[in-house]
Design a protein around this motif. Structure first.
Motif, short mmCIF file in Angstrom:
data_model
loop_
_atom_site.label_atom_id
_atom_site.label_comp_id
_atom_site.label_asym_id
_atom_site.label_seq_id
_atom_site.Cartn_x
_atom_site.Cartn_y
_atom_site.Cartn_z
N GLY A 86 -5.18 1.48 -7.21
CA GLY A 86 -6.52 0.92 -6.99
C GLY A 86 -7.40 1.08 -8.21
O GLY A 86 -8.18 0.18 -8.55
N LEU A 87 -7.32 2.23 -8.88
CA LEU A 87 -8.03 2.41 -10.15
C LEU A 87 -7.59 1.36 -11.15
O LEU A 87 -8.43 0.73 -11.83
CB LEU A 87 -7.73 3.81 -10.70
N GLN A 88 -6.28 1.13 -11.27
CA GLN A 88 -5.78 0.16 -12.23
C GLN A 88 -6.31 -1.24 -11.92
O GLN A 88 -6.67 -1.99 -12.84
CB GLN A 88 -4.25 0.18 -12.20
N MET A 89 -6.39 -1.58 -10.64
CA MET A 89 -6.91 -2.89 -10.25
C MET A 89 -8.39 -3.06 -10.61
O MET A 89 -8.85 -4.16 -10.91
CB MET A 89 -6.74 -3.10 -8.74
N LEU A 90 -9.16 -1.98 -10.57
CA LEU A 90 -10.60 -2.07 -10.83
C LEU A 90 -10.91 -2.35 -12.29
O LEU A 90 -12.02 -2.74 -12.63
CB LEU A 90 -11.30 -0.77 -10.42
N GLY A 91 -9.93 -2.16 -13.18
CA GLY A 91 -10.16 -2.38 -14.61
C GLY A 91 -10.13 -3.84 -15.01
O GLY A 91 -10.13 -4.76 -14.17
N GLU A 92 -10.08 -4.06 -16.33
CA GLU A 92 -10.13 -5.42 -16.88
C GLU A 92 -8.77 -6.09 -16.93
O GLU A 92 -8.66 -7.30 -16.78
CB GLU A 92 -10.73 -5.39 -18.29
N ALA A 93 -7.71 -5.29 -17.14
CA ALA A 93 -6.40 -5.93 -17.34
C ALA A 93 -5.27 -4.95 -17.06
O ALA A 93 -5.41 -3.74 -17.26
CB ALA A 93 -6.29 -6.45 -18.76
N ILE A 149 0.83 -1.20 0.00
CA ILE A 149 0.00 0.00 0.00
C ILE A 149 0.87 1.25 0.00
O ILE A 149 1.96 1.28 0.57
CB ILE A 149 -0.92 0.02 1.24
N SER A 150 0.37 2.31 -0.64
CA SER A 150 1.11 3.56 -0.69
C SER A 150 0.17 4.75 -0.54
O SER A 150 -1.03 4.64 -0.80
CB SER A 150 1.89 3.68 -2.00
N ASN A 151 0.73 5.86 -0.07
CA ASN A 151 0.01 7.13 0.04
C ASN A 151 -1.24 7.05 0.92
O ASN A 151 -2.22 7.75 0.69
CB ASN A 151 -0.35 7.66 -1.35
N LEU A 152 -1.16 6.21 1.95
CA LEU A 152 -2.32 6.10 2.85
C LEU A 152 -2.54 7.36 3.68
O LEU A 152 -3.62 7.56 4.22
CB LEU A 152 -2.15 4.89 3.78
N ASP A 153 -1.51 8.19 3.80
CA ASP A 153 -1.67 9.40 4.59
C ASP A 153 -2.74 10.33 4.02
O ASP A 153 -3.27 11.18 4.73
CB ASP A 153 -0.34 10.14 4.72
N VAL A 169 -9.95 1.05 -2.54
CA VAL A 169 -8.82 0.27 -3.04
C VAL A 169 -7.71 1.29 -3.28
O VAL A 169 -7.75 2.03 -4.26
CB VAL A 169 -9.18 -0.49 -4.34
N PRO A 170 -6.73 1.38 -2.39
CA PRO A 170 -5.80 2.51 -2.39
C PRO A 170 -4.65 2.31 -3.37
O PRO A 170 -4.59 1.33 -4.13
CB PRO A 170 -5.28 2.53 -0.95
N GLY A 171 -3.70 3.26 -3.34
CA GLY A 171 -2.51 3.17 -4.17
C GLY A 171 -1.62 2.01 -3.77
O GLY A 171 -1.72 1.47 -2.66
N SER A 172 -0.76 1.61 -4.69
CA SER A 172 0.15 0.49 -4.45
C SER A 172 1.47 0.76 -5.16
O SER A 172 1.50 1.33 -6.25
CB SER A 172 -0.45 -0.81 -4.99
N LYS A 173 2.57 0.35 -4.52
CA LYS A 173 3.89 0.45 -5.17
C LYS A 173 4.17 -0.77 -6.03
O LYS A 173 5.14 -0.78 -6.78
CB LYS A 173 4.98 0.60 -4.10
N ALA A 174 3.34 -1.80 -5.93
CA ALA A 174 3.50 -3.02 -6.74
C ALA A 174 2.10 -3.52 -7.07
O ALA A 174 1.59 -4.45 -6.47
CB ALA A 174 4.31 -4.07 -5.99
#
Length: 503
Positions: A349-356, A274-278, A311-316
């Protein structure tokens, strides 16, 4: 921004060291920044090297945007200073347990990322020292934060963040320890004892942080410690559960709610990178809002229809998406969305919500998305790092409709570029562009994904999303900073804070 030095006298440097990570260095540094700024002094924060996936986009060199650790960003705001890359010249962003992306003076360095840890220090030290010297030339006081412990004797020879910085600036140092963990006096004495004699001389005071109980019961330990070391214990700071400042690594606890009865739970998926949770701290300061970590489907099952999943940011991103699936959280999130529950994806999190996820350059990883938005993300070597101002278009009816027409400002930090899935569009499944190229919504209106970090730090967005539900911020950020400064004044021995910046 330039690194040109002025003719003013060099700033006095006050440095905050810790006996361990999590002792309270960031908190104390932030408080000192506001305290000295409130005295009418020109103040800047500094941390030579930070390791965190919580980063902010700030003013860089020669007009370019750059990244620094979030802690230094908030310290700059506390100091009433404009955040800039000199305040955190080296940022390490962990991508795996044994690998970090290296950001030097705000920019990703592939060369430094590939170098061994110890070989890196001498390469970067000249730029670290130059950044500190430039800040000292431009300010009255520079408040420096150390990292981890200064007594890590296996790292002392390659140190570029603790005592090497202290010696370079001849900083007056405070050594803080977390007394709530136990063993505080041993931590203080052991840290002091492992330092060379010339570095011990830079320690001007011990600080006991997170104390619960009667301070009179500490005697005679502070006096005995001073007899052993010559260093006085200059402050005993009580435990503060809700000081209002984002934690050093964006971690929050949900033991209590800011105020009032809980009207909404906002569940944040807590995957490993997880990233940028602040950026969610303002929600913790809202009346009636409870933030909750989510690590299992059972956590999601307890949510009500009015509650949100973030669904927050992620470094991986690809690796965290695989972890999310392994826990069964993909089905749980889909079920909440299927009932009409609100889902928000930010950046990764946006990227994860998509199709691929498509990764032709080996940047992050390939994989199928959660399928809640008809989008495809392609990872590219070039990293988008910038401040962004935009305005939401007309959103579909649902939990995010209140954002329609709202202007927002924030920052972007991402490798991926996201677009409509063309084959799905041909079949009529088209994502609603909430902000062209930046935010998308599903047809039902309950799933929103955006690249913009900082939505909940934007007053217009907060007003739109929460004003009608009776929620309101408990404290502004400026009030939080002033509260930290007041705590210092109340709990430090008289005259200590002034003596640190005077000859």
């Amino acid at each position: 921004m330039t690194t040109t030095v002025s003719a003013r006298p060099l700033a006095r440097c006050v440095m905050v060291l810790g006996t361990t990570s999590g002792a309270g260095k960031s908190w104390l540094t932030t408080a000192l920044c506001r305290y000295y700024s409130n005295l009418g002094l020109k103040v800047a924060p500094f941390k030579a090297q930070n390791m965190s996936n919580n980063a902010r986009v700030v003013e860089g060199i020669d007009g370019a945007w750059g990244e620094i650790g979030s802690a230094q960003y908030f310290q700059a705001l506390a100091a009433n200073a404009r955040p800039e890359v000199r305040m955190n010249p080296l940022l390490l962003k962990p991508e795996a347990d044994t690998h970090s992306q290296v950001v030097l003076m705000g920019q990703v360095s592939a060369e430094l990322t590939a170098m061994p840890w110890r070989g890196r220090s001498e390469k970067v030290w000249p730029q670290i020292a130059a950044a500190l010297d430039a800040l000292r030339a431009d300010n009255d006081v520079v408040v420096i934060e150390g990292a981890g412990s200064p007594a890590e004797i296996n790292l002392h020879a390659s140190d570029i963040v603790n005592m090497r910085v202290a010696r370079h600036a001849q900083a007056r140092c405070l050594l803080v320890t977390d007394i709530d963990r136990g063993g505080a006096f041993a931590h203080l004495y052991g840290t002091w004892a492992l330092l060379p004699e010339d570095e011990r001389a830079l320690i001007h005071g011990f600080v006991l942080n997170k104390f619960r109980g009667d301070a009179a019961l500490l005697a005679p330990a502070p006096q005995m410690l001073q007899q052993l070391t010559g260093v006085p214990t200059v402050a005993t700071i009580p435990m503060q559960w809700q000081h209002g400042l984002p934690e050093e690594d964006g971690v929050f606890d949900d033991r209590s709610v800011a105020a009032g009865v809980v009207t909404k739970t906002i569940a944040v998926i807590a995957y490993p990178r997880i990233s940028n949770l602040d950026e969610f701290q303002p929600l913790k300061n809202m009346q009636g809002v409870r933030l909750q970590w989510v690590r299992s489907p059972a956590d999601v099952a307890l949510l009500q229809l009015r509650d949100w999943i973030v669904v927050p940011g992620s470094k991986a991103t690809a690796a965290d998406l695989a972890w999310l699936r392994a826990q069964g959280l993909d089905s749980a999130i889909a079920a909440h969305a299927g009932r009409g529950g609100a889902v928000l994806g930010v950046c990764g999190g946006l990227q994860m919500l998509g199709e691929a996820l498509i990764d032709p350059e080996g940047i992050d990883g390939n994989g199928p998305g959660l399928g809640l938005l008809p989008l495809v993300t392609v990872f590219e070597p070039a990293k988008t790092v910038r401040h962004t101002e935009a305005r939401f278009g007309q959103l579909a009816d649902g939990p995010w409709a209140a954002l329609s027409g709202v202007p927002v400002a924030g920052y972007e930090i991402h490798h991926g570029q996201t677009a409509q899935h063309t084959a799905m569009a041909a079949k009529g499944d088209v994502a609603r562009a909430a902000i062209p190229g930046l935010a998308w919504q599903n047809r039902a209106g309950n799933v929103l994904g955006l690249y913009l970090h900082g939505l909940f730090e934007d007053s217009a967005a907060l007003q739109a999303l929460f004003a009608t539900s009776g929620n309101a911020p408990v404290r502004t950020l400026d009030a939080v900073f002033d509260g930290l400064a007041d705590a210092l004044q109340a709990h430090f021995a008289p005259g200590v804070l002034q003596s640190l910046i005077h000859s």
